[in-house]
Design a protein around this motif. Structure first.
Motif, PDB file in Angstrom:
ATOM      1  N   GLU A 188       0.816  -1.214   0.000  1.00 57.59           N
ATOM      2  CA  GLU A 188       0.000   0.000   0.000  1.00 57.59           C
ATOM      3  C   GLU A 188       0.851   1.266   0.000  1.00 57.59           C
ATOM      4  O   GLU A 188       0.563   2.216  -0.722  1.00 57.59           O
ATOM      5  CB  GLU A 188      -0.958  -0.018   1.189  1.00 57.59           C
ATOM      6  CG  GLU A 188      -2.037  -1.075   1.043  1.00 57.59           C
ATOM      7  CD  GLU A 188      -2.936  -1.221   2.252  1.00 57.59           C
ATOM      8  OE1 GLU A 188      -3.906  -1.983   2.152  1.00 57.59           O
ATOM      9  OE2 GLU A 188      -2.678  -0.586   3.291  1.00 57.59           O
ATOM     10  N   THR A 189       1.919   1.288   0.791  1.00 55.08           N
ATOM     11  CA  THR A 189       2.778   2.472   0.804  1.00 55.08           C
ATOM     12  C   THR A 189       3.563   2.591  -0.500  1.00 55.08           C
ATOM     13  O   THR A 189       3.864   3.704  -0.939  1.00 55.08           O
ATOM     14  CB  THR A 189       3.742   2.472   2.011  1.00 55.08           C
ATOM     15  OG1 THR A 189       4.518   1.278   1.998  1.00 55.08           O
ATOM     16  CG2 THR A 189       2.988   2.606   3.313  1.00 55.08           C
ATOM     17  N   ALA A 190       3.862   1.462  -1.130  1.00 55.89           N
ATOM     18  CA  ALA A 190       4.570   1.491  -2.419  1.00 55.89           C
ATOM     19  C   ALA A 190       3.726   2.173  -3.493  1.00 55.89           C
ATOM     20  O   ALA A 190       4.263   2.885  -4.347  1.00 55.89           O
ATOM     21  CB  ALA A 190       4.945   0.081  -2.859  1.00 55.89           C
ATOM     22  N   GLU A 191       2.424   1.983  -3.446  1.00 59.48           N
ATOM     23  CA  GLU A 191       1.542   2.653  -4.407  1.00 59.48           C
ATOM     24  C   GLU A 191       1.640   4.166  -4.266  1.00 59.48           C
ATOM     25  O   GLU A 191       1.722   4.902  -5.247  1.00 59.48           O
ATOM     26  CB  GLU A 191       0.086   2.208  -4.207  1.00 59.48           C
ATOM     27  CG  GLU A 191      -0.199   0.811  -4.689  1.00 59.48           C
ATOM     28  CD  GLU A 191      -0.059   0.669  -6.193  1.00 59.48           C
ATOM     29  OE1 GLU A 191      -0.489   1.566  -6.945  1.00 59.48           O
ATOM     30  OE2 GLU A 191       0.513  -0.352  -6.622  1.00 59.48           O
ATOM     31  N   LEU A 192       1.639   4.644  -3.044  1.00 55.48           N
ATOM     32  CA  LEU A 192       1.756   6.070  -2.775  1.00 55.48           C
ATOM     33  C   LEU A 192       3.124   6.588  -3.229  1.00 55.48           C
ATOM     34  O   LEU A 192       3.223   7.618  -3.894  1.00 55.48           O
ATOM     35  CB  LEU A 192       1.552   6.321  -1.279  1.00 55.48           C
ATOM     36  CG  LEU A 192       1.601   7.756  -0.797  1.00 55.48           C
ATOM     37  CD1 LEU A 192       0.510   8.592  -1.454  1.00 55.48           C
ATOM     38  CD2 LEU A 192       1.461   7.786   0.717  1.00 55.48           C
ATOM     39  N   ALA A 193       4.175   5.876  -2.882  1.00 58.44           N
ATOM     40  CA  ALA A 193       5.532   6.280  -3.263  1.00 58.44           C
ATOM     41  C   ALA A 193       5.698   6.286  -4.775  1.00 58.44           C
ATOM     42  O   ALA A 193       6.300   7.199  -5.345  1.00 58.44           O
ATOM     43  CB  ALA A 193       6.556   5.343  -2.624  1.00 58.44           C
ATOM     44  N   ARG A 194       5.154   5.279  -5.430  1.00 59.75           N
ATOM     45  CA  ARG A 194       5.259   5.179  -6.887  1.00 59.75           C
ATOM     46  C   ARG A 194       4.570   6.368  -7.560  1.00 59.75           C
ATOM     47  O   ARG A 194       5.115   6.978  -8.483  1.00 59.75           O
ATOM     48  CB  ARG A 194       4.642   3.869  -7.373  1.00 59.75           C
ATOM     49  CG  ARG A 194       4.884   3.585  -8.842  1.00 59.75           C
ATOM     50  CD  ARG A 194       4.330   2.226  -9.288  1.00 59.75           C
ATOM     51  NE  ARG A 194       4.808   1.145  -8.448  1.00 59.75           N
ATOM     52  CZ  ARG A 194       4.024   0.382  -7.692  1.00 59.75           C
ATOM     53  NH1 ARG A 194       2.720   0.578  -7.667  1.00 59.75           N
ATOM     54  NH2 ARG A 194       4.532  -0.578  -6.963  1.00 59.75           N
TER      55      ARG A 194
END
Length: 152
Positions: free
Chosen positions: A48-54
């Protein structure tokens, strides 16, 4: 120079730290975790945090340059998602975004991008308790940890 485990343990020494992870935003996988997860599962939190970072790392809105004339036109080579900002994230000048902060009613999520010699697609995620955490201190400490992190 600390490795992943040492870096995460140092992050957990911050006041109010509830959990920390090193995440690859291109795959959404956690490379290391310590402490709690907001949803009870570190892999779900990493994805989930990777989606935001991406989103922050790939879109032109957050590109490192502040000169709109220096940015390629949408659809041109280097434009759009994965374009100019993607090139910056791939090691040309380091990640385009330094950090992201998400504030919830009970906590802070600080995502600090890590410049690497390969593709700079990793970030540190620190989850802080809002009542006990010090956001300014966390940002400064994560900056130092990200700069000293050795990925083996």
């Amino acid at each position: 120079m600390p490795g992943i485990d040492e870096c995460l343990l140092e992050a957990m020494a911050l006041p109010g730290a509830r959990g920390a992870a090193l995440v690859d935003w291109s795959s959404g996988l956690a490379l290391g975790t310590v402490g709690e997860s907001p949803v009870g599962d570190h892999e779900t939190t990493a994805a989930e945090t990777a989606e935001l970072a991406r989103a922050a790392a790939e879109y032109e809105t957050f590109a490192a340059t502040s000169d709109p004339a220096a940015r390629p036109a949408p659809g041109a080579a280097g434009g759009g998602p994965g374009g100019a900002a993607g090139a910056a994230a791939a090691g040309v000048g380091g990640p385009p975004v330094e950090d992201l902060i998400v504030t919830t009613r009970t906590g802070y999520h600080v995502l600090r991008f890590v410049a690497t010699s390969f593709d700079s697609s990793v970030f540190l995620h620190l989850w802080l308790d809002r009542a006990e955490g010090n956001l300014a201190l966390a940002r400064m400490r994560l900056r130092d940890l990200a700069e000293g992190l050795v990925l083996r």
